[in-house]
Design a protein around this motif. Structure first.
Motif, mmCIF file in Angstrom:
data_model
loop_
_atom_site.group_PDB
_atom_site.id
_atom_site.type_symbol
_atom_site.label_atom_id
_atom_site.label_comp_id
_atom_site.label_asym_id
_atom_site.label_seq_id
_atom_site.Cartn_x
_atom_site.Cartn_y
_atom_site.Cartn_z
ATOM 1 N N GLU A 85 42.544 18.486 5.248
ATOM 2 C CA GLU A 85 42.444 19.603 4.303
ATOM 3 C C GLU A 85 43.715 20.459 4.293
ATOM 4 O OE1 GLU A 85 39.978 20.222 2.136
ATOM 5 O OE2 GLU A 85 39.133 18.294 2.768
ATOM 6 N N GLY A 86 44.657 20.148 5.198
ATOM 7 C CA GLY A 86 45.900 20.920 5.268
ATOM 8 C C GLY A 86 45.742 22.273 5.941
ATOM 9 N N ASP A 87 44.672 22.438 6.718
ATOM 10 C CA ASP A 87 44.399 23.726 7.367
ATOM 11 C C ASP A 87 44.858 23.780 8.819
ATOM 12 O OD1 ASP A 87 42.980 25.023 5.200
ATOM 13 O OD2 ASP A 87 41.396 23.541 5.555
ATOM 14 N N PHE A 88 45.151 22.641 9.413
ATOM 15 C CA PHE A 88 45.418 22.604 10.846
ATOM 16 C C PHE A 88 46.622 23.463 11.232
ATOM 17 C CE2 PHE A 88 47.231 20.658 14.698
ATOM 18 C CZ PHE A 88 46.140 20.739 15.536
ATOM 19 N N GLU A 89 47.743 23.274 10.549
ATOM 20 C CA GLU A 89 48.960 24.014 10.897
ATOM 21 C C GLU A 89 48.773 25.508 10.661
ATOM 22 O OE1 GLU A 89 51.326 22.748 12.480
ATOM 23 O OE2 GLU A 89 50.602 20.684 12.322
ATOM 24 N N TRP A 90 48.082 25.860 9.572
ATOM 25 C CA TRP A 90 47.835 27.281 9.279
ATOM 26 C C TRP A 90 47.022 27.927 10.394
ATOM 27 C CZ3 TRP A 90 43.721 30.553 8.755
ATOM 28 C CH2 TRP A 90 43.988 31.814 8.185
ATOM 29 N N LEU A 91 46.014 27.222 10.878
ATOM 30 C CA LEU A 91 45.178 27.765 11.948
ATOM 31 C C LEU A 91 45.980 27.933 13.237
ATOM 32 C CD1 LEU A 91 41.946 25.713 11.258
ATOM 33 C CD2 LEU A 91 42.108 28.206 11.212
ATOM 34 N N ILE A 92 46.833 26.965 13.543
ATOM 35 C CA ILE A 92 47.667 27.070 14.747
ATOM 36 C C ILE A 92 48.591 28.286 14.649
ATOM 37 C CG2 ILE A 92 49.522 25.972 16.064
ATOM 38 C CD1 ILE A 92 46.811 24.670 16.504
ATOM 39 N N GLU A 93 49.198 28.457 13.477
ATOM 40 C CA GLU A 93 50.145 29.569 13.290
ATOM 41 C C GLU A 93 49.459 30.930 13.351
ATOM 42 O OE1 GLU A 93 52.003 28.791 9.577
ATOM 43 O OE2 GLU A 93 53.051 26.983 10.279
ATOM 44 N N ASN A 94 48.208 30.991 12.934
ATOM 45 C CA ASN A 94 47.522 32.284 12.818
ATOM 46 C C ASN A 94 46.487 32.540 13.905
ATOM 47 O OD1 ASN A 94 48.362 33.567 10.024
ATOM 48 N ND2 ASN A 94 48.139 31.356 9.705
ATOM 49 N N GLU A 95 46.355 31.618 14.839
ATOM 50 C CA GLU A 95 45.316 31.768 15.865
ATOM 51 C C GLU A 95 45.483 33.061 16.660
ATOM 52 O OE1 GLU A 95 45.085 28.554 18.590
ATOM 53 O OE2 GLU A 95 43.301 29.323 19.614
ATOM 54 N N GLU A 96 46.715 33.376 17.048
ATOM 55 C CA GLU A 96 46.935 34.561 17.882
ATOM 56 C C GLU A 96 46.735 35.856 17.122
ATOM 57 O OE1 GLU A 96 50.541 34.558 20.024
ATOM 58 O OE2 GLU A 96 50.121 32.688 21.093
ATOM 59 N N SER A 97 47.051 35.862 15.841
ATOM 60 C CA SER A 97 46.977 37.105 15.074
ATOM 61 C C SER A 97 45.572 37.400 14.553
ATOM 62 C CB SER A 97 47.959 37.057 13.898
ATOM 63 O OG SER A 97 47.627 35.979 13.027
ATOM 64 N N LEU A 98 44.733 36.388 14.462
ATOM 65 C CA LEU A 98 43.372 36.592 13.968
ATOM 66 C C LEU A 98 42.448 37.024 15.099
ATOM 67 C CD1 LEU A 98 42.867 33.483 11.621
ATOM 68 C CD2 LEU A 98 43.008 35.876 10.911
ATOM 69 N N GLU A 99 41.505 37.924 14.775
ATOM 70 C CA GLU A 99 40.471 38.255 15.754
ATOM 71 C C GLU A 99 39.653 36.997 16.021
ATOM 72 O OE1 GLU A 99 38.085 41.410 14.310
ATOM 73 O OE2 GLU A 99 39.746 42.839 14.180
ATOM 74 N N LYS A 100 39.098 36.892 17.231
ATOM 75 C CA LYS A 100 38.357 35.690 17.602
ATOM 76 C C LYS A 100 37.189 35.419 16.648
ATOM 77 C CE LYS A 100 39.472 35.489 22.517
ATOM 78 N NZ LYS A 100 38.945 35.522 23.899
ATOM 79 N N VAL A 101 36.504 36.509 16.269
ATOM 80 C CA VAL A 101 35.363 36.343 15.358
ATOM 81 C C VAL A 101 35.826 35.805 14.018
ATOM 82 C CG1 VAL A 101 33.548 37.553 14.099
ATOM 83 C CG2 VAL A 101 33.994 38.129 16.487
ATOM 84 N N LYS A 102 36.943 36.356 13.527
ATOM 85 C CA LYS A 102 37.480 35.913 12.246
ATOM 86 C C LYS A 102 37.943 34.457 12.325
ATOM 87 C CE LYS A 102 39.084 36.400 8.040
ATOM 88 N NZ LYS A 102 38.142 36.459 6.898
ATOM 89 N N PHE A 103 38.581 34.109 13.447
ATOM 90 C CA PHE A 103 39.060 32.741 13.638
ATOM 91 C C PHE A 103 37.883 31.762 13.663
ATOM 92 C CE2 PHE A 103 40.665 29.186 16.240
ATOM 93 C CZ PHE A 103 41.806 28.877 15.514
ATOM 94 N N GLN A 104 36.834 32.150 14.357
ATOM 95 C CA GLN A 104 35.639 31.295 14.402
ATOM 96 C C GLN A 104 35.032 31.146 13.013
ATOM 97 O OE1 GLN A 104 32.747 32.232 17.473
ATOM 98 N NE2 GLN A 104 31.086 31.350 16.280
ATOM 99 N N GLU A 105 34.999 32.236 12.255
ATOM 100 C CA GLU A 105 34.447 32.179 10.899
ATOM 101 C C GLU A 105 35.275 31.240 10.017
ATOM 102 O OE1 GLU A 105 32.492 36.670 10.712
ATOM 103 O OE2 GLU A 105 34.343 36.226 9.606
ATOM 104 N N GLU A 106 36.600 31.290 10.196
ATOM 105 C CA GLU A 106 37.471 30.399 9.425
ATOM 106 C C GLU A 106 37.144 28.937 9.729
ATOM 107 O OE1 GLU A 106 39.718 30.844 7.132
ATOM 108 O OE2 GLU A 106 39.845 33.036 7.109
ATOM 109 N N LEU A 107 37.025 28.633 11.034
ATOM 110 C CA LEU A 107 36.714 27.259 11.432
ATOM 111 C C LEU A 107 35.349 26.821 10.912
ATOM 112 C CD1 LEU A 107 37.989 27.111 15.125
ATOM 113 C CD2 LEU A 107 38.767 25.697 13.227
ATOM 114 N N GLN A 108 34.375 27.694 11.057
ATOM 115 C CA GLN A 108 33.023 27.338 10.612
ATOM 116 C C GLN A 108 32.968 27.161 9.097
ATOM 117 O OE1 GLN A 108 30.941 30.598 12.593
ATOM 118 N NE2 GLN A 108 30.024 29.156 14.028
ATOM 119 N N GLY A 109 33.792 27.918 8.390
ATOM 120 C CA GLY A 109 33.829 27.769 6.948
ATOM 121 C C GLY A 109 34.448 26.448 6.535
ATOM 122 N N ILE A 110 35.528 26.066 7.221
ATOM 123 C CA ILE A 110 36.207 24.807 6.872
ATOM 124 C C ILE A 110 35.381 23.608 7.331
ATOM 125 C CG2 ILE A 110 38.283 23.422 7.260
ATOM 126 C CD1 ILE A 110 39.733 26.138 7.830
#
Length: 205
Positions: A85-110
């Motif tokens: 889906e082309g999301d892997f690199e974006w998630l790696i780049e933004n993992e540190e800046s996103l709150e954990k809850v937000k990061f989990q929501e992103e993963l669960q959404g994808i």
């Protein structure tokens, strides 16, 4: 006293699993009543490396006997889907800046289980002839993928062949709370009652 199969020597567990899974009764889904052919293979979380080795040996031994195994590792298939889906690199780049809850929501959404993950597993099931499905990687995808959600959504997709889920934790039953998948032996809020503990199954040929 409840027998704790996770205290069995690893070699005894291997022999039990091989004897059960290679049996025609298991492969033909006999004796299950109207239940789905889902089996849980619980193990202690600290045994993950040994269990991975046991799983490899089991696959090799079964294939020598002509029993074909389809492996689905939830972590690996998640990475495949994120890359596709082309999301892997974006998630790696933004993992540190996103709150954990937000990061989990992103993963669960994808990696939406019903609309994305299960169809991806269904594609693998359709792509190859096999006799039994091995599912692993349960601990690695927590908390954005929960095992009981996978099993609930997989019931209509993987009902033709037996499925064995290798589970780092306990599969417990009690009159008070029913059946639950206790991930890592600590989290007991994943209710699921339709699977069988494979260590409670007798080998029958």
């Amino acid at each position: 006293m409840t027998f704790d199969q996770t205290r069995m020597p690893m070699q005894d567990r291997f022999q039990h699993l091989f004897a059960v899974i290679s049996g025609q009764r298991f492969l033909n889904k006999q004796g299950l009543g109207n239940e789905v052919p889902f089996f849980i293979c619980p193990f202690r979380p600290e045994e993950s490396v040994e269990m991975e080795r046991l799983q490899r040996q089991l696959i090799n031994r079964l294939e020598q006997l002509g029993v074909r195994v389809l492996e689905v590792n939830l972590y690996d298939i998640s990475i495949e889907m994120l890359r596709a889906e082309g999301d892997f690199e974006w998630l790696i780049e933004n993992e540190e800046s996103l709150e954990k809850v937000k990061f989990q929501e992103e993963l669960q959404g994808i990696l939406d289980i019903e609309n994305t993950l299960i169809p991806a597993i269904a594609e693998k099931i359709k792509s190859i002839d096999f006799d039994v499905l091995f599912m692993s990687g349960v601990g690695e995808v927590f908390p954005y993928i929960r095992s009981h959600n996978v099993l609930n959504n997989l019931q209509s997709t993987a009902k033709e062949k037996p499925t064995v889920m290798f589970f780092p934790g306990a599969y417990t039953h009690s009159l008070e709370s029913g059946a639950s998948l206790d991930l890592f032996g600590r989290l007991n809020d994943d209710k699921y009652y339709r699977a069988f503990n494979i260590f409670h199954c007798e080998a029958q040929f």
